[in-house]
Design a protein around this motif. Sequence first.
Motif, mmCIF file in Angstrom:
data_model
loop_
_atom_site.group_PDB
_atom_site.id
_atom_site.type_symbol
_atom_site.label_atom_id
_atom_site.label_comp_id
_atom_site.label_asym_id
_atom_site.label_seq_id
_atom_site.Cartn_x
_atom_site.Cartn_y
_atom_site.Cartn_z
ATOM 1 N N ARG A 87 7.150 -18.922 -23.598
ATOM 2 C CA ARG A 87 6.493 -18.311 -24.354
ATOM 3 C C ARG A 87 6.729 -18.568 -25.787
ATOM 4 N NH1 ARG A 87 2.218 -14.424 -24.777
ATOM 5 N NH2 ARG A 87 2.849 -12.482 -26.344
ATOM 6 N N ALA A 88 7.979 -18.617 -26.133
ATOM 7 C CA ALA A 88 8.509 -18.860 -27.539
ATOM 8 C C ALA A 88 8.375 -20.053 -28.078
ATOM 9 C CB ALA A 88 10.053 -18.511 -27.672
ATOM 10 N N VAL A 89 8.577 -20.995 -27.156
ATOM 11 C CA VAL A 89 8.237 -22.300 -27.600
ATOM 12 C C VAL A 89 6.718 -22.739 -28.017
ATOM 13 C CG1 VAL A 89 10.425 -23.501 -26.744
ATOM 14 C CG2 VAL A 89 8.317 -23.611 -25.421
ATOM 15 N N SER A 255 16.525 -22.521 -21.853
ATOM 16 C CA SER A 255 16.701 -23.441 -22.689
ATOM 17 C C SER A 255 15.600 -23.971 -23.545
ATOM 18 C CB SER A 255 17.274 -24.624 -21.911
ATOM 19 O OG SER A 255 17.311 -25.991 -22.455
ATOM 20 N N PRO A 256 15.761 -23.676 -24.777
ATOM 21 C CA PRO A 256 14.759 -24.150 -25.686
ATOM 22 C C PRO A 256 14.511 -25.683 -25.594
ATOM 23 C CG PRO A 256 16.211 -22.579 -26.764
ATOM 24 C CD PRO A 256 16.861 -22.907 -25.614
ATOM 25 N N GLU A 257 15.283 -26.623 -25.541
ATOM 26 C CA GLU A 257 14.991 -27.720 -25.309
ATOM 27 C C GLU A 257 14.430 -28.269 -24.140
ATOM 28 O OE1 GLU A 257 18.085 -26.475 -25.852
ATOM 29 O OE2 GLU A 257 18.325 -26.756 -27.870
ATOM 30 N N GLN A 258 14.733 -27.831 -23.196
ATOM 31 C CA GLN A 258 13.972 -28.153 -21.973
ATOM 32 C C GLN A 258 12.740 -27.295 -21.926
ATOM 33 O OE1 GLN A 258 15.919 -26.809 -18.508
ATOM 34 N NE2 GLN A 258 14.219 -27.423 -17.076
ATOM 35 N N GLU A 262 9.298 -29.617 -21.525
ATOM 36 C CA GLU A 262 8.038 -29.305 -20.305
ATOM 37 C C GLU A 262 6.742 -28.915 -21.004
ATOM 38 O OE1 GLU A 262 11.299 -27.404 -17.186
ATOM 39 O OE2 GLU A 262 10.125 -26.133 -18.680
ATOM 40 N N LEU A 263 6.951 -28.200 -22.251
ATOM 41 C CA LEU A 263 5.497 -28.019 -23.049
ATOM 42 C C LEU A 263 4.784 -29.248 -23.265
ATOM 43 C CD1 LEU A 263 3.468 -25.892 -24.032
ATOM 44 C CD2 LEU A 263 4.921 -25.907 -26.237
ATOM 45 N N ARG A 264 5.698 -30.270 -23.704
ATOM 46 C CA ARG A 264 5.126 -31.517 -24.311
ATOM 47 C C ARG A 264 4.472 -32.240 -23.340
ATOM 48 N NH1 ARG A 264 7.411 -36.179 -23.727
ATOM 49 N NH2 ARG A 264 6.672 -37.997 -25.026
#
Length: 302
Positions: A87-89, A255-258, A262-264
């Motif tokens: 959601r956040a990313v 984990s924001p980085e993960q 995944e979104l990318r």
Amino acid sequence: MADWAVFAVVPEDGTHEVYEARFGAVGIDLDLLAGPDVVLPAVRARSRVEGCWRGDSQCEAAALFDLRRRILLFFASEGPVTQFRHRAVTWERIARAWPGWELRWTYDGPADLRRHLGLDPEAVRESDRKVYPAPVLEPDDEELLERDPLVTVVTIGDDRCHLLAAINDHPVVEGPAFLDRLADAPDHGHCTVAAEAGLHIDPVRRRVGWWLLSAVAEADEMAARWPGWTVECWQDRWQQHARAAPGRFLPPRVSPEQARAELREDAVHHWSQRPGSFWLGWLQAAVSDAVADRVVRTIDSW
């Protein structure tokens, strides 16, 4: 269902235009990552819709583009933006793709778009709306093993935690009778899964707090379903639920980085589809290969 999405555009003159897309609800959050230079021309190239809008039960996603005030309102029923860990990313990346625009989530679905336009939100209500209760989950239900489970977490007071399938209606629509329905429901003790909706009930102080990552019809009118209770919508702020039910709602750390990686990957796959692909969305079909390739390169550079 045909996954209908409704789009509204407010040009500089203050009028409004309405469009729709069959299967447009699938991947609408990933579509918006292309930004206004790609999305707006594709939307306005469609045939305009005159007259009635699709109702709450038919419209599964919607977006409004206010060109005068640079406001983007939207909601979706599925996709990364409705998932706890993404959601956040997803919100962050859409905001980057629409610089200078204000993003707002429409918790009341298409009715919120109509409110923004000064139109009657009741026009999209279902005249014979029924409540479809969400099923209660047992502690060994397979859904709880999913990485993105369709789960609504319900906590009652300081000592009860129940999990429901996040299908059908959000339990807040059931009113106080919901407590009777849970009388014999299994107590999970606590929730450690990535729920996508929640409800906390304080029977002593007669207070209710609820949240969700999608939308529900009549979201602003839930207090009327709980006469004599104080009802607060926490929108997507699940943290308020965790504070209200300490030790009962313990979602996994994100984990924001993960999540960004995944979104990318999902976004690149979404925009890499070509004619003939089963997964080709309406927007990808509407733009040239050169434009789609440019979007992919931009996303791939994250």
